[in-house]
Design a protein around this motif. Structure first.
Motif, mmCIF file in Angstrom:
data_model
loop_
_atom_site.group_PDB
_atom_site.id
_atom_site.type_symbol
_atom_site.label_atom_id
_atom_site.label_comp_id
_atom_site.label_asym_id
_atom_site.label_seq_id
_atom_site.Cartn_x
_atom_site.Cartn_y
_atom_site.Cartn_z
ATOM 1 N N GLU A 194 0.861 -1.185 0.000
ATOM 2 C CA GLU A 194 0.000 0.000 0.000
ATOM 3 C C GLU A 194 0.896 1.234 0.000
ATOM 4 O O GLU A 194 1.809 1.334 0.801
ATOM 5 C CB GLU A 194 -0.879 0.011 1.255
ATOM 6 N N HIS A 321 2.860 0.036 3.328
ATOM 7 C CA HIS A 321 2.648 -1.212 4.069
ATOM 8 C C HIS A 321 2.998 -2.389 3.170
ATOM 9 O O HIS A 321 2.508 -2.493 2.058
ATOM 10 C CB HIS A 321 1.193 -1.322 4.535
ATOM 11 N N ARG A 436 -3.242 -0.535 14.654
ATOM 12 C CA ARG A 436 -2.487 0.203 13.644
ATOM 13 C C ARG A 436 -1.116 0.644 14.146
ATOM 14 O O ARG A 436 -0.371 1.280 13.434
ATOM 15 C CB ARG A 436 -3.299 1.418 13.197
ATOM 16 N N GLU A 448 1.708 -7.926 7.922
ATOM 17 C CA GLU A 448 1.795 -6.591 7.344
ATOM 18 C C GLU A 448 2.935 -5.849 8.034
ATOM 19 O O GLU A 448 2.851 -5.543 9.225
ATOM 20 C CB GLU A 448 0.462 -5.864 7.569
HETATM 21 MG MG MG Z 1 -2.353 -1.612 5.614
#
Ligand code: MG
Ligand code: ADP
Length: 699
Positions: A194, A321, A436, A448
């Protein structure tokens, strides 16, 4: 915008499997496919036949040139174009392209960084075709993805070690799968990256030397509004940005890039694009291309795409990411929990291999994302901290805890888990993530890695990740192969691995000071705050041993990389420092001086008319601005001296430490005074557009 037929345009500029199957003879196709899938050596005749068809196809699509497209250690891509033309006896030309030209190129390598790998007299390097990443056409040029090496065979690029790391992982993962009775053609890692970025108006951008020279603002007072209202994240996309995104998607789709998701990000003017995942080396090539095309398409719309990690102080920076997993040629994701007890045991073995890898090679993962730009994000409360830890979510953590302590798992069945015998409790993917703040999170069937900077090549972190996991799998396979009671040994191995590496597992909030304290003081995790701190660890004995043992890097390649990455860090900050000096001396100080002059003149004129006037605003502003001028002068002289002192070091490590300890703090001090002066100055008297203009000028 006209209506477009996406399936029709998708991949039209790519020499992909569809084209190969349609255009190559079945003999040539099968042979090439075998090379791609199983890494077999490519036959010369096959290369010749592929080259002919590739050229025919490219010329039909309007290509006039070809280039070996590669990724030197500058972090961007490189290309040198040759046209297909060859003189014909009748005075005209024909379009030619040979198998030899497809397979190998010889660009002059002397101006690419080599970190001492290539003696200057040996300027030549060579590029070698990577048939696992499709050739494509860009700007009328057939681009052939290639690896880039010196004549002695040392890798001068990012692709070569990436491919080597994928091979290492393939080999070890297949050993593990064999233990579970599975024979597969290959195991490949897959990545979906990303990408975050900013868009600013080109006219405003062009008035900011700091953005032009360094990609980030080095000065700028905070605007009245930043991101505090959270009104931008997922907000309605502005028409100009929509037009840009549509155009961008079309260009990416033509190049076979699976651009999928787009949305506004947290900061004003910030956006994100995510593709559907693909094989790591293809994902890497595609991400490099995506960054390039984003910048090009933005210009067509009168915009500039900023890929810097921290273009603006005070609002979020941009990251990337790296969603990562491992899958077999049949598309079986090895990080997906399986349906049977046996598959679950296999899943847990791969999962614990990743946990072990991340714990043992925290420093390599950290340094793989270290750049001057990314140092501004990691550890500021917007990106994961510089401390690497793994988020697993409560359910998987509970399962691992149960295995570790032979305790009943609090799931439905309340039984002691015996791997290979019992099923794992079902857990839903959705509960695994939404933390996050973790740098490395398990998200149901993939990990991730969130510490990457927006401009990082994703090659670097995937080299380290693949290699570290390959190494853990190698150790596992060494232990499990040939044992009498496989299930018992497997159970013990997983249990021991959890015990040995549980310190890396952290499901809490990574942004807090308590975590930093616990991670470093109680758990002993490393906290490498800057590039200068992190990069030298590339040469730690354990890291050298692992990376050379798996043949991902040679020792000299590691030395060269450490040198180049530190050099990049120093050069980047050096340019920033000089840009600041330049802006202060040529623009800010003269502008403030003019301002002072105007104020003084106003006061004296007003007083000459009336002795009743107080001139409070003029006098107080003048007094403070005059003080600030003195401070700015002092600070710019300090910075100039710090920059000059850099020349005195003969080791790059020493230079990088001086950058960290001396130059960067002085840059920050200088900025503070200039920004205060901006707040006291009328907009018309200020030489550069404000943050407000930069962040809110795109409608
Ligand atoms: Mg992400
Ligand atoms: P989020 O915004 O929640 O982080 P997105 O859906 O935007 O997630 O992005 C997830 C990314 O992960 C996408 O690029 C997707 O293709 C990728 N992805 C999904 N499955 C895999 C996998 N098995 N291996 C690698 N990447 C994957």
């Amino acid at each position: 915008m006209e209506k477009q037929n996406v399936p029709e345009i998708f991949g039209t500029m790519v020499f992909d499997d569809r084209v190969m199957r349609a255009r190559l003879s079945s003999e040539v196709y099968n042979s090439l496919k075998k090379t791609i899938d199983e890494n077999t050596k490519l036959d010369v005749d096959v290369a010749e036949a592929v080259a002919q068809e590739m050229k025919e196809w490219a010329v039909e699509k309007g290509a006039t040139h070809f280039t070996h497209w590669f990724q030197p250690l500058t972090g961007v891509t490189a290309e040198k174009h040759d046209s297909f033309i060859s003189p014909s006896p009748d005075g005209g030309v024909i379009m030619e392209f040979s198998g030899k030209e497809l397979i190998k190129g010889e660009p002059d390598a002397s101006s690419f960084p080599s970190g001492g790998l290539r003696a200057t007299f040996e300027a030549r390097g060579y590029t070698a075709w990577d048939p696992t990443s499709y050739a494509f056409i860009k700007d009328h040029t057939l681009c052939i993805p290639t690896a880039f090496c010196s004549y002695s065979g040392d890798a001068l690029d990012k692709k070569t070690p990436l491919l080597r790391s994928m091979q290492a992982l393939d080999k070890q993962a297949k050993r593990i799968l064999a233990l579970f009775g599975k024979k597969v053609k290959y195991v490949r890692t897959s990545v979906g990256s990303e990408q975050e970025y900013f868009l600013v108006d080109e006219k405003v951008f062009n008035q900011r030397p700091d953005l032009i020279y360094t990609g980030r603002t080095l000065f700028g007072a905070m605007p009245p509004k930043g991101q505090e209202l959270d009104d931008h994240y997922f907000g309605v996309i502005k028409p100009r940005v929509t037009a840009f995104m549509e155009d961008l998607n079309t260009e990416l789709w033509k190049l076979g890039i699976l651009a999928k998701t787009e949305h506004n990000e947290v900061a004003p003017a910030q956006h994100e694009l995510a593709p559907i995942f693909s094989t790591t080396n293809v994902a890497t090539d595609n991400n490099q291309l995506t960054m390039e095309i984003m910048q090009k398409v933005a210009r067509k719309h009168g915009l500039v795409c900023l890929l810097h990690e921290k273009p603006f102080a005070g609002v979020n920076g941009s990251g990337k990411h790296n969603n990562w997993s491992m899958a077999t040629d049949e598309g079986v994701n090895l990080l997906s929990p399986g349906a049977t007890p046996y598959e679950n045991a296999q899943f847990l073995l791969f999962l614990t291999a990743v946990i072990k890898a991340v714990d043992e090679y925290q420093d390599l993962l950290r340094l793989s994302v270290a750049t001057a730009g990314n140092d501004h994000r990691l550890g500021a409360n917007e990106a994961p901290p510089a401390i690497i830890s793994v988020f697993l979510g409560d359910e998987i953590t509970a399962i691992l805890d149960a295995i570790k302590s032979d305790a009943p798992y609090e799931g439905k069945e309340r039984e002691i888990l015996k791997l290979g015998v019992h099923s794992l409790p079902r857990f839903s993917k959705d509960t695994t993530d939404r933390n996050r703040t973790s740098p490395f999170a398990f998200t149901g069937n993939k990990f991730e890695f969130r510490s990457l900077g927006s401009s990082n090549s994703i090659a670097c972190c995937n080299i380290m990740l693949n290699a570290a996991v390959a190494d853990a799998l190698r150790e596992f396979a060494d232990r499990l192969e040939g044992v009498e009671n496989f299930e018992e040994e497997l159970h013990n191995l997983i249990k021991e691995t959890i015990k040995a590496h549980e310190r890396i597992i952290f499901n809490g909030n990574g942004y807090t000071d308590e975590w930093v304290k616990e991670a470093t003081e109680v758990r002993g995790l490393s906290n490498l705050k800057t590039t200068a701190d992190a990069m030298p660890h590339l040469l730690d004995e354990k890291n050298k041993k692992m990376l050379t043992g798996l043949k991902v890097f040679s020792e000299s390649e590691l030395h060269s990389r450490c040198e180049i990455m530190l050099e990049n860090y120093c050069k980047t900050v050096n340019i920033e420092g000089h840009t600041m000096v330049d802006m202060v001396r040529k623009n800010y100080l003269p502008a403030i001086e003019q301002n002072l002059y105007n104020l003084a003149k106003a006061v004296s004129m007003m007083k000459s008319v009336s002795n009743q006037v107080k001139c409070k605003y003029e006098v107080s502003t003048m007094e403070r601005l005059s003080e600030l001028t003195d401070e700015i002068l002092d600070k710019v002289e300090d910075l100039e001296k710090a920059l000059a002192d850099l020349k005195g070091y003969d080791e790059i490590i020493k230079t990088s430490e001086a950058i960290r300890d001396d130059v960067l703090p002085k840059m920050e001090k200088l900025r503070k005074y200039v920004d205060e002066a901006e707040m006291l100055s009328g907009e018309k008297c200020w030489p550069f557009p404000s943050y407000g203009k930069l962040l809110f000028s795109v409608y």
